[in-house]
Design a protein around this motif. Structure first.
Motif, PDB file in Angstrom:
ATOM      1  N   ALA A 169      11.885 -11.569  -6.372  1.00  0.00           N
ATOM      2  CA  ALA A 169      11.948 -12.833  -5.643  1.00  0.00           C
ATOM      3  C   ALA A 169      10.827 -13.775  -6.047  1.00  0.00           C
ATOM      4  O   ALA A 169      10.615 -14.804  -5.420  1.00  0.00           O
ATOM      5  N   GLY A 170      10.057 -13.389  -7.065  1.00  0.00           N
ATOM      6  CA  GLY A 170       9.053 -14.300  -7.595  1.00  0.00           C
ATOM      7  C   GLY A 170       7.683 -14.161  -6.968  1.00  0.00           C
ATOM      8  O   GLY A 170       6.797 -14.962  -7.221  1.00  0.00           O
ATOM      9  N   ALA A 171       7.524 -13.151  -6.093  1.00  0.00           N
ATOM     10  CA  ALA A 171       6.199 -12.937  -5.523  1.00  0.00           C
ATOM     11  C   ALA A 171       5.364 -12.123  -6.499  1.00  0.00           C
ATOM     12  O   ALA A 171       5.906 -11.354  -7.281  1.00  0.00           O
ATOM     13  N   ARG A 172       4.043 -12.284  -6.434  1.00  0.00           N
ATOM     14  CA  ARG A 172       3.172 -11.386  -7.173  1.00  0.00           C
ATOM     15  C   ARG A 172       2.843 -10.223  -6.255  1.00  0.00           C
ATOM     16  O   ARG A 172       2.690 -10.400  -5.050  1.00  0.00           O
ATOM     17  N   VAL A 173       2.768  -9.054  -6.841  1.00  0.00           N
ATOM     18  CA  VAL A 173       2.580  -7.854  -6.031  1.00  0.00           C
ATOM     19  C   VAL A 173       1.365  -7.080  -6.517  1.00  0.00           C
ATOM     20  O   VAL A 173       1.188  -6.884  -7.716  1.00  0.00           O
ATOM     21  N   VAL A 174       0.530  -6.684  -5.559  1.00  0.00           N
ATOM     22  CA  VAL A 174      -0.539  -5.742  -5.869  1.00  0.00           C
ATOM     23  C   VAL A 174      -0.120  -4.423  -5.230  1.00  0.00           C
ATOM     24  O   VAL A 174      -0.014  -4.323  -4.009  1.00  0.00           O
ATOM     25  N   LEU A 175       0.178  -3.445  -6.055  1.00  0.00           N
ATOM     26  CA  LEU A 175       0.650  -2.157  -5.536  1.00  0.00           C
ATOM     27  C   LEU A 175      -0.504  -1.163  -5.622  1.00  0.00           C
ATOM     28  O   LEU A 175      -0.950  -0.805  -6.704  1.00  0.00           O
ATOM     29  N   VAL A 176      -0.976  -0.750  -4.471  1.00  0.00           N
ATOM     30  CA  VAL A 176      -2.116   0.157  -4.413  1.00  0.00           C
ATOM     31  C   VAL A 176      -1.625   1.571  -4.125  1.00  0.00           C
ATOM     32  O   VAL A 176      -0.901   1.791  -3.155  1.00  0.00           O
ATOM     33  N   GLU A 177      -1.990   2.490  -4.991  1.00  0.00           N
ATOM     34  CA  GLU A 177      -1.552   3.880  -4.820  1.00  0.00           C
ATOM     35  C   GLU A 177      -2.770   4.787  -4.864  1.00  0.00           C
ATOM     36  O   GLU A 177      -3.603   4.664  -5.744  1.00  0.00           O
ATOM     37  N   ARG A 178      -2.849   5.688  -3.913  1.00  0.00           N
ATOM     38  CA  ARG A 178      -4.015   6.578  -3.839  1.00  0.00           C
ATOM     39  C   ARG A 178      -4.003   7.627  -4.947  1.00  0.00           C
ATOM     40  O   ARG A 178      -5.020   8.002  -5.488  1.00  0.00           O
ATOM     41  N   ILE A 200       0.856  -1.189   0.000  1.00  0.00           N
ATOM     42  CA  ILE A 200       0.000   0.000   0.000  1.00  0.00           C
ATOM     43  C   ILE A 200       0.888   1.233   0.000  1.00  0.00           C
ATOM     44  O   ILE A 200       1.618   1.487   0.946  1.00  0.00           O
ATOM     45  N   GLY A 201       0.847   1.972  -1.081  1.00  0.00           N
ATOM     46  CA  GLY A 201       1.660   3.184  -1.197  1.00  0.00           C
ATOM     47  C   GLY A 201       2.764   2.985  -2.208  1.00  0.00           C
ATOM     48  O   GLY A 201       3.564   2.067  -2.106  1.00  0.00           O
ATOM     49  N   GLY A 202       2.777   3.849  -3.202  1.00  0.00           N
ATOM     50  CA  GLY A 202       3.740   3.709  -4.295  1.00  0.00           C
ATOM     51  C   GLY A 202       4.830   4.769  -4.259  1.00  0.00           C
ATOM     52  O   GLY A 202       5.318   5.197  -5.297  1.00  0.00           O
ATOM     53  N   GLY A 203       5.191   5.214  -3.053  1.00  0.00           N
ATOM     54  CA  GLY A 203       6.376   6.073  -2.947  1.00  0.00           C
ATOM     55  C   GLY A 203       7.614   5.215  -3.034  1.00  0.00           C
ATOM     56  O   GLY A 203       7.531   4.020  -3.370  1.00  0.00           O
ATOM     57  N   ILE A 204       8.738   5.782  -2.718  1.00  0.00           N
ATOM     58  CA  ILE A 204       9.976   5.049  -2.945  1.00  0.00           C
ATOM     59  C   ILE A 204      10.067   3.793  -2.073  1.00  0.00           C
ATOM     60  O   ILE A 204      10.585   2.768  -2.518  1.00  0.00           O
ATOM     61  N   ALA A 205       9.524   3.834  -0.859  1.00  0.00           N
ATOM     62  CA  ALA A 205       9.568   2.643   0.002  1.00  0.00           C
ATOM     63  C   ALA A 205       8.715   1.533  -0.602  1.00  0.00           C
ATOM     64  O   ALA A 205       9.147   0.373  -0.678  1.00  0.00           O
ATOM     65  N   GLY A 206       7.517   1.889  -1.050  1.00  0.00           N
ATOM     66  CA  GLY A 206       6.624   0.904  -1.643  1.00  0.00           C
ATOM     67  C   GLY A 206       7.177   0.362  -2.956  1.00  0.00           C
ATOM     68  O   GLY A 206       7.076  -0.831  -3.244  1.00  0.00           O
ATOM     69  N   ILE A 207       7.767   1.250  -3.750  1.00  0.00           N
ATOM     70  CA  ILE A 207       8.373   0.838  -5.024  1.00  0.00           C
ATOM     71  C   ILE A 207       9.466  -0.183  -4.765  1.00  0.00           C
ATOM     72  O   ILE A 207       9.537  -1.234  -5.406  1.00  0.00           O
ATOM     73  N   GLN A 208      10.315   0.135  -3.788  1.00  0.00           N
ATOM     74  CA  GLN A 208      11.430  -0.769  -3.488  1.00  0.00           C
ATOM     75  C   GLN A 208      10.907  -2.114  -3.017  1.00  0.00           C
ATOM     76  O   GLN A 208      11.386  -3.162  -3.456  1.00  0.00           O
ATOM     77  N   ALA A 209       9.914  -2.081  -2.132  1.00  0.00           N
ATOM     78  CA  ALA A 209       9.350  -3.329  -1.629  1.00  0.00           C
ATOM     79  C   ALA A 209       8.777  -4.139  -2.791  1.00  0.00           C
ATOM     80  O   ALA A 209       9.030  -5.342  -2.912  1.00  0.00           O
ATOM     81  N   ALA A 210       8.017  -3.474  -3.675  1.00  0.00           N
ATOM     82  CA  ALA A 210       7.376  -4.164  -4.792  1.00  0.00           C
ATOM     83  C   ALA A 210       8.417  -4.802  -5.708  1.00  0.00           C
ATOM     84  O   ALA A 210       8.280  -5.961  -6.123  1.00  0.00           O
ATOM     85  N   LEU A 211       9.472  -4.051  -6.006  1.00  0.00           N
ATOM     86  CA  LEU A 211      10.496  -4.578  -6.916  1.00  0.00           C
ATOM     87  C   LEU A 211      11.213  -5.771  -6.307  1.00  0.00           C
ATOM     88  O   LEU A 211      11.457  -6.773  -6.984  1.00  0.00           O
ATOM     89  N   ASP A 212      11.577  -5.663  -5.030  1.00  0.00           N
ATOM     90  CA  ASP A 212      12.276  -6.778  -4.390  1.00  0.00           C
ATOM     91  C   ASP A 212      11.399  -8.021  -4.336  1.00  0.00           C
ATOM     92  O   ASP A 212      11.860  -9.135  -4.586  1.00  0.00           O
ATOM     93  N   LEU A 213      10.122  -7.813  -4.028  1.00  0.00           N
ATOM     94  CA  LEU A 213       9.195  -8.945  -3.972  1.00  0.00           C
ATOM     95  C   LEU A 213       9.060  -9.584  -5.342  1.00  0.00           C
ATOM     96  O   LEU A 213       9.148 -10.806  -5.484  1.00  0.00           O
TER      97      LEU A 213
END
Lengths: 1145, 392
Positions: free
Chosen positions: A24-33, A8-21
């Motif tokens: 690593a082969g995880a599917r990511v749902v990135l929700v940005e307001r 939840i949140g597509g700032g730099i922290a969320g972007i980094q988390a999404a990319l790393d996930l």
């Protein structure tokens, strides 16, 4: 069990988390307001202390998120509810409509047509936007959207305005979209990275914000200095547009303030120093900063502060009471210069308020929906004892970035990676994108070029005669087909291209349309579907770099488009199919160092299922943590944390090697060979360095001889035993830190205050002597206030002197003690302006942290920063990576840190290493350097210049083929290829013959009237793109050739250009300054700079005047600067061409 | 002097800590207080509040003449990011000064007057009710009277301030309020001893006063001076003394009367009126609303605000014991206030504190500000009083 993570949140922290996930082969749902990801970092101009261009380094990450098949971005969306448990959450998401479909070609015609003018949020309301708009040029996902609340066609639209519908030729606007869509997703874990908001300074009416236009917030100033901002980067007074003669920056507006937010907002000191630096750089004659403590706690921060002071910024310790308009219409600020004890009433043209960081609006509601607790300030409550600041109160839900309190970019990035590491432990299945299998076409070795020229509605066709261009293309060598299309990227047109490829037997595709930065992946997909290798595509950017920027010179623009198509065709003829490579990798890791960072990283890696070896030199785990009694500011017992961690280490089946050191280490990412002193030999894919730091060993104040002088670590032992003789204790901060090359040690102020409070509670008389009080971390400012209230006395000594010079200590054991027989401390107290003498029985030296010596560092070819700590890949976005692929940094080996920062970074290192290891192979884009051994002479120059230590010497120098390029470690910048004098290194997709062919095509006609421009892929090409988006007109004499990095440019390219008679050559790349580099390849552009110096001298000797060969750094935000530079180069070309035609020359 | 080494006085520091209930310790020396202090507007060498606090933090009492400049207006505390109760620190420092006999000339006489005369004005106690000789005010009787009208020393003795008391009597009678006074038995609230920092004597005075109120069965009183009202509502409770009665400032009481429809005003001519927030009513007690509501209830009143009003209002210069010290011409805050009121377009400058009234009227005269009339709110309201049919 779910295979997905909700971010939840597509700032730099969320972007980094999404990319790393996703990696690593995880599917990511990135929700940005908001409508675009990027967060506040996308709004910022430069980053401190390196002055990196913010969007330049963030935009590539944003598009990476956009293109990653594992990531689904839901923008304009909010989480509605969450139920279930870790591993199996069910989440519902509400998404507002964009009203613009994916058919949008980013042409921007709609915006011109829209009659509604509104303030632009991304420019803090200082500029305008329309009701249909793109928030920022780099907007992801999708560019345009309709602000339906302000749209004249808001349903029910009885009298709809159809301006945009008429303007949009690809019919991408759809008012029939449902206003809101509900999505349900099943996820295994949740990461909350919703960022922050900022305090409204109107709540301090004495500061005049909102009443006087020249009182700005920091974010408004940020936009003002941004060249893509409302003033094009000019600092002006908003009230009347004049250039300010002086600016005042005010810190702690709403922070550290009991009336508003009692905590420290942590990063305002640094960005204000940056602003001061930028203001001076923009030529503002007088720049003052009002501060209370300068909290320059990070690596290189103190140095940046000093540099800013040296540039002329005045730092005044004080805080204003009033900011009011004076009779002249500028601003009168009343404050006390506390160091001179003078009440001043000074006039400023512009005042910038560093307003407090506050919890993101709506976090309260979100926390309720997620069932997580918030702390008293409204940030996410962290379970610190368990997982630093990343663990929330609900299992399976993690926090990253400013959602758990103010944090700067690298700390947010670290937490993003760390949260990803923890989230992964809840997933069972992993997926990696599989290439679509399409039967390959035959005869690929024969170049049969198809050219597709795009109208982009009227965006291109309105200026460029596209039919003529297509006609022209047919005359070019190997071109077997050429056509022009309304929208090449539209779905049905993509099909047309696919069919044409098959029908005409096309084997090379040239699309003359818009920017490869936004559309290359789309057309590569077309090729792949047609059965053609996707790397057989070349784009000619005749929109952003031609029709948009030469709209009044239609004929010249058409000629330029022809040249560009020809250049593309020439390159395309030489393209070869490229295959992504899959390199072997050992799914095991080595963690070096058994302190809190090493243990945390090892546990996180082992629980992701990797074989993890933890090597510790001493016979016990714990490192420095085992010497602590309590951890500040939380007061957690160190022994408890240590025991818990040791238990986790044992439980998670980490393979422990105690009393062991690493003897030798070799290899590259994926395959490191490690010899341990216990005789074991390890083969690991990744390495986490957690070697920690050494406490400074003082030699001052007769430490070691005088029994009344102890260090804070000695004191820690005394506190554990509640045994300290002496009633009057004086603690001295910054012993061994903040002097010479050593920066702030971060942990010490907070720890010192914690100890002081403990002593005070024991009934002692306690004094603290410091330079600045840097209680920047969560809960630390509160601890400081608590200690004050309890009666701990605080003093400031001269910040310019090391403590041993600023402070005299007379021990009670010495003769000459004070009149009451006790010892004392004497120093010049800056807030009183007097010498002060404090009775002292015990002097506690609060020592900083120093880097460790370690032979591994040399063996792994890791670099050290100026202060001797290990150097991270990038100070902002790569805080735990190193320039050596597969080697990660955790804890204090990268720089001084406290316990919770070490834990966060350790989790991040584990996340990064995990992302690398999880797939079992390393997939590389086929753009890495290839050695042609038969041409190699063994000169070793490539080995020396490689920024990633990817080239290894394997034989005798001077013998051919005595190097190997480790593909796994190569990042594809091409520095080596440009360095090689024997053409023994080839850069696929950017080969020398391909670039030479482009040069030849560009300069075939009237070369003297042309300027050849070399750009790098990341910043300067993006800057040129931006010039187009902003429609900045410049003369049509430039011909642009793109490579990945400016360090790819060879001398031969320049030589060929001049040989062909080029009017001028312009070298561009990411910005390189004294303070840092925006380069995406670990400072490779430093080499560009060096080479350029050499070329300029060399070509001058050959009669090429220096103005014909120039270099200009262009950031991705500098469209205006690009256009200006090209105009300047055009004059050079013009002068040159007219000289040629003059008789007698 | 400045090259002398300062020795930390541990005992004094611990005492300061205790006297201020830790308030002194919380300051981190940002200097907002010094910047906010109105003395900075009138003096070359302003009052460095920050330095005084720093000295207190080190236990260095030191005879500092600037210590006695403080008017206790609390503008510094209002802006203090640490929320330090700076008045408390000032009083503690002044207490040390009393103990060390480093007090400004003239101040001991004020305390002696309190001792001998029960008022700080060096007036005979027998004359306390002289202002009301013709008014026939009843002695307060808890069985009969709704409220006690507490006159206070300044309104009892100062000729100008006596007019306020008289006006208030007319207003209360006009509203039909049944009230009494304590007459010569009325005790001094002791606020002058408090703000001069003689905390021990203040405690004695407070206890005496409370005893008198208790003896007379006072359950509710109306104070004319915000200083007295502050003493009853804040300073007494801070001493842990039990205050058994409800105390209101008269503007609050008038507001109540207006709201209850007991007090009505007739229309007069239209006038632009501005209100001077007395420090002890506004910043120190947070009452900005009631006086403005009363003014708005008077027909024809066009309330205009000075730029600095409410929490930013400029002090008249009369608090903190400054009424008994000489302030040289050119250094009076009230001199600045007159042009500010004129700048706001006011014809009438209304206040609700005897100190403000005295200082501002003085300054208006000095400035020959013929167009600006300084008047107390009670007087202003009285002018518009709709005479009740039953009035005398």
């Amino acid at each position: 069990m779910s295979d997905s993570v909700l971010v939840i949140g597509g700032g730099i922290a969320g972007i980094q988390a999404a990319l790393d996930l996703a990696e690593a082969g995880a599917r990511v749902v990135l929700v940005e307001r908001e409508a675009t990801i990027g967060g506040i970092m996308a709004v910022l101009d430069k980053n401190f202390p390196t002055l990196d261009c913010s969007i330049c380094i963030e935009a590539p990450k944003m598009s990476e998120v956009d293109l990653h098949p594992n990531i689904e971005i839901l923008s304009l969306a909010e989480v509605d509810s969450l139920e279930g448990e870790p591993g199996d959450f069910r989440v519902t998401i509400r998404q507002r409509a964009r009203y613009v479909t994916s058919a949008c070609t980013r042409c921007g015609e709609c915006t011109h047509a829209c009659p509604v003018v509104l303030p632009n949020e991304y420019d803090s309301g200082m500029a305008a936007r329309k009701a249909i708009y793109t928030p920022i040029p780099q907007s992801t996902p999708g560019a345009y959207l309709i602000d339906i609340e302000h749209c004249l066609s808001k349903p029910p639209n009885y009298l709809p305005c159809t301006h945009c519908l008429q303007a949009c030729l690809p019919k991408a606007i759809d008012f029939n979209m449902p206003e809101e869509t509900r999505h349900v997703r099943h996820v295994g874990a949740v990461i909350v990275a919703v960022g922050y908001d900022m305090f409204d300074p109107r709540l301090i009416p004495q500061y005049g914000y909102g009443k006087h236009a020249d009182v700005l917030t920091a974010l408004e100033f940020e936009r003002l200095v941004n060249s893509a901002g409302p003033t094009g980067g000019e600092i002006i007074c908003p009230s009347d547009g004049r250039h300010p003669q002086n600016i005042l920056f005010v810190l702690c507006v709403g922070s550290r303030d009991r009336r508003f937010y009692h905590y420290c907002s942590r990063f305002c000191c640094m960005y204000s120093i940056k602003h001061a630096y930028q203001a001076l750089d923009h030529g503002v004659p007088q720049v003052d900063v009002l501060y209370m403590d300068v909290r320059a706690y990070g690596k290189g921060f103190d140095g940046f502060w000093q540099r800013t002071t040296a540039e002329g910024a005045r730092f005044i310790r004080g805080h204003p009471a009033f900011i009011q308009p004076n009779a002249q219409g500028s601003l009168r600020v009343v404050y006390e210069d506390t160091q001179r004890a003078m009440r001043l009433s000074a006039d400023y043209d512009l005042v910038v308020l560093a307003n407090a960081v506050t919890p993101a609006r709506g976090l309260n509601t979100l926390a309720q929906r997620l069932g997580i607790a918030l702390d008293a300030d409204g940030f996410i409550l962290a379970q610190e004892a368990q997982g630093g600041l990343v663990m929330t109160t609900r299992p399976g839900i993690y926090a990253a970035g400013c959602s758990s309190g103010p944090k700067d970019i690298p700390d947010s990035v670290s937490e993003g990676s760390g949260a990803a590491a923890l989230a992964l432990s809840h997933l069972k299945a992993r997926h990696w994108p599989q290439a679509v299998e399409v039967p390959s076409l035959n005869g690929v070795e024969n170049p049969r070029v198809g050219v597709f020229v795009c109208h982009c509605g009227s965006n291109i066709a309105g200026v460029v005669d596209v039919a003529q261009v297509a006609e022209y293309a047919r005359t070019l060598p190997d071109v077997v087909f050429a056509s022009h299309q309304m929208f090449s990227c539209a779905g049905n047109t993509q099909k047309e291209i696919e069919e044409a490829i098959k029908r005409e037997g096309i084997t090379r595709v040239v699309v003359a349309a818009c920017s490869p930065k936004t559309h290359e992946s789309i057309f590569r997909g077309v090729l792949a579907r047609a059965g053609l290798n996707p790397y057989l595509l070349e784009m000619a950017n005749i929109r952003n770099m031609d029709s948009w920027v030469h709209k009044h010179e239609k004929e010249e623009a058409t000629e330029k488009a022809k040249d560009m198509v020809w250049m593309a065709v020439e390159k395309a003829r030489l393209l070869t199919p490229l295959q992504a490579s899959h390199l072997p990798l050992k799914q095991s890791t080595l963690v070096v160092g058994g302190g809190i960072a090493g243990m945390t990283a090892a546990v996180a890696l082992a629980s992701q299922g990797f074989v993890t070896h933890l090597v510790e030199r001493s016979t016990q785990l714990g490192g420095l943590l085992s010497r602590l009694e309590q951890i500040a500011p939380s007061g957690i017992r160190a022994s408890q944390l240590l025991e818990a961690k040791v238990r986790q280490v044992k439980k998670s089946r980490v393979r422990l090697h105690l009393g062991t050191s690493v003897e030798t280490i070799s290899g590259v990412v994926g395959n490191y060979h490690v010899q341990l002193s216990d005789g074991s030999h390890l083969e690991v894919g990744a390495i986490v360095m957690a070697t920690g730091a050494l406490p400074h060993q003082p030699v001052v104040f007769r430490y070691g001889e005088d029994p009344s002088v102890i260090t804070n670590l000695d004191l820690e032992a005394c506190l554990a035993e509640e045994n300290l003789s002496g009633e009057r204790v004086t603690l001295v901060g910054c012993v061994g830190s903040r002097q010479g090359k050593m920066g702030c040690s971060r942990y010490c102020c907070t720890s010192m205050i914690h100890q002081a409070l403990q002593l005070r509670n024991m009934g002692k008389k306690v004094r603290v002597l410091s330079k600045d009080v840097r209680t920047y971390s969560r809960g630390a400012e509160e601890l400081y206030a608590q200690a004050m209230r309890a009666g701990v006395q605080f003093f400031r000594y001269d910040p310019h002197l090391p403590p041993q010079e600023a402070i005299t200590y007379v021990s009670p054991y010495e003769s000459g003690a004070s009149r009451n027989g006790g010892g004392y401390v004497q120093f010049y107290e800056t807030s009183l302006g007097r010498e002060v003498r404090l009775p002292t029985d015990v002097l506690v030296l609060v020592v900083g942290l120093q880097p460790q010596e370690d032979p591994m560092v040399e063996q792994l070819k890791l670099s050290r920063s100026e202060d001797g700590f290990l150097m991270e890949l990038h100070p902002k976005l790569g805080p735990v990576q190193t320039a050596v692929e597969g080697v990660y940094l955790a804890g204090a080996c990268q720089g001084a840190k406290d316990v919770r920062e070490s834990m966060a970074q350790a989790l991040a290192a584990a996340g990064k290493a995990g992302a690398l290891l999880s797939r079992g192979v390393i997939e590389k884009e086929p753009l890495t350097a290839r050695l042609i051994p038969e041409l190699c002479k063994g000169c070793m120059r490539c080995v020396r210049v490689c920024p990633f230590s990817a080239i290894e010497q394997v034989g005798e120098p001077g013998k051919g083929g005595s190097v190997i390029i480790h593909e796994a470690a190569c990042m594809g910048c091409g520095t080596c290829a440009a360095e090689c004098n024997f053409d023994a290194i080839e850069m696929p997709y950017f080969t020398k013959p391909q670039i030479m062919a482009q040069i030849d095509a560009a300069l075939a006609h009237e070369p003297e009237k042309k300027c050849l421009v070399f750009t790098c892929n990341w910043c300067s090409y993006a800057g040129a793109d931006l010039a187009g988006i902003e429609k900045r007109q410049y003369p049509p004499s430039a011909r642009i050739i793109r490579t990945m990095c400016s360090a790819r440019f060879e001398e031969d390219f320049v030589a060929r250009a001049f040989e062909k008679g080029a009017g001028a050559v312009l070298i561009t790349g990411c910005r390189l300054t004294d303070t840092g580099s925006d380069c995406h390849y670990n400072y490779a552009n430093r080499l560009t700079w060096k080479r350029f110096q050499h070329w300029q001298r060399k070509f001058e000797r050959q009669g090429i005047s220096p103005e014909r060969l120039q270099l200009r750094w262009i950031s991705a935000a500098e469209g205006k600067e690009f256009a200006e530079k090209i105009a300047e180069m055009d004059e050079v070309v013009h002068t040159f061409a007219s000289q040629l035609t003059e008789p007698g020359r | 002097m400045s090259d002398q080494i300062l020795e930390l006085d541990e005992a004094t520091w611990e005492r300061m800590l205790q006297l201020t209930h830790g308030a002194v310790a919380e300051c981190f020396q940002c200097g907002v207080c010094t910047a906010a202090c109105p003395w900075g507007e009138v003096r070359q060498e302003p009052l460095s509040v920050r330095t005084l606090i720093r000295r207190a933090q080190l236990g260095i009492g030191h005879d500092n003449h600037t210590l006695w400049l403080c008017t206790s207006c609390a503008q510094c505390a209002a802006y203090c990011p640490r929320g330090v109760d700076i008045n408390q620190v000032m009083r503690a420092l002044r207490l040390l000064a009393w103990e060390r006999r480093q007090v400004e000339k003239g101040l001991p006489a004020v305390l002696w007057s309190l001792y001998w005369n029960d008022n700080p004005w060096q007036q005979p106690p027998s004359q306390r009710m002289a202002w009301a000789n013709d008014l026939n005010l009843p002695k307060f009787d808890p069985q009969v009277h709704e409220v006690l009208l507490y006159i206070g020393c300044t309104s009892s003795y100062d000729r100008r301030a006596q007019q306020v008391a008289r006006a208030l009597v007319r207003l209360l009678r006009g509203a039909g309020v049944s009230f009494g006074v304590l007459g010569e038995a009325e005790p001094c609230c002791g606020e002058s001893a408090l703000s001069l920092g003689h905390l021990y004597y203040f405690r004695d005075l407070a206890r005496e006063a409370l005893q008198v109120f208790a003896e007379h069965g006072v359950h509710k009183l109306i104070a004319i001076s915000p200083h007295c009202w502050y003493a009853f509502t804040q300073a007494y409770p801070a001493l842990d003394e039990k205050v058994a009665f409800e105390a209101m400032h008269y503007t609050q009481y008038l507001h109540e009367l207006v709201q209850a429809g007991r007090l009505a005003f007739r229309a007069g001519g239209t006038r632009s009126v501005t209100f001077q927030d007395p420090c002890y009513l506004g910043r120190l007690s947070g009452e900005y609303h009631a006086p403005r509501q009363v003014l708005k209830a008077i027909p024809g009143t066009n309330l205009v605000e000075m730029e600095a009003h409410g929490v930013d209002a400029l002090c008249c210069g009369g608090g903190g014991g400054r009424m008994w010290l000489e302030t040289p011409a050119g250094e009076r805050f009230s001199d600045l206030r007159i042009p500010q009121a004129q700048h706001a377009g006011a014809e009438v400058l209304v206040t609700a504190c005897p100190f403000c009234l005295i200082c501002l009227e003085d300054s208006a005269k000095t400035a020959r500000a013929a167009t600006l009339k300084v008047i107390d709110l009670a007087e202003y309201a009285c002018l518009a009083l709709e005479e009740a049919p039953s009035s005398e």
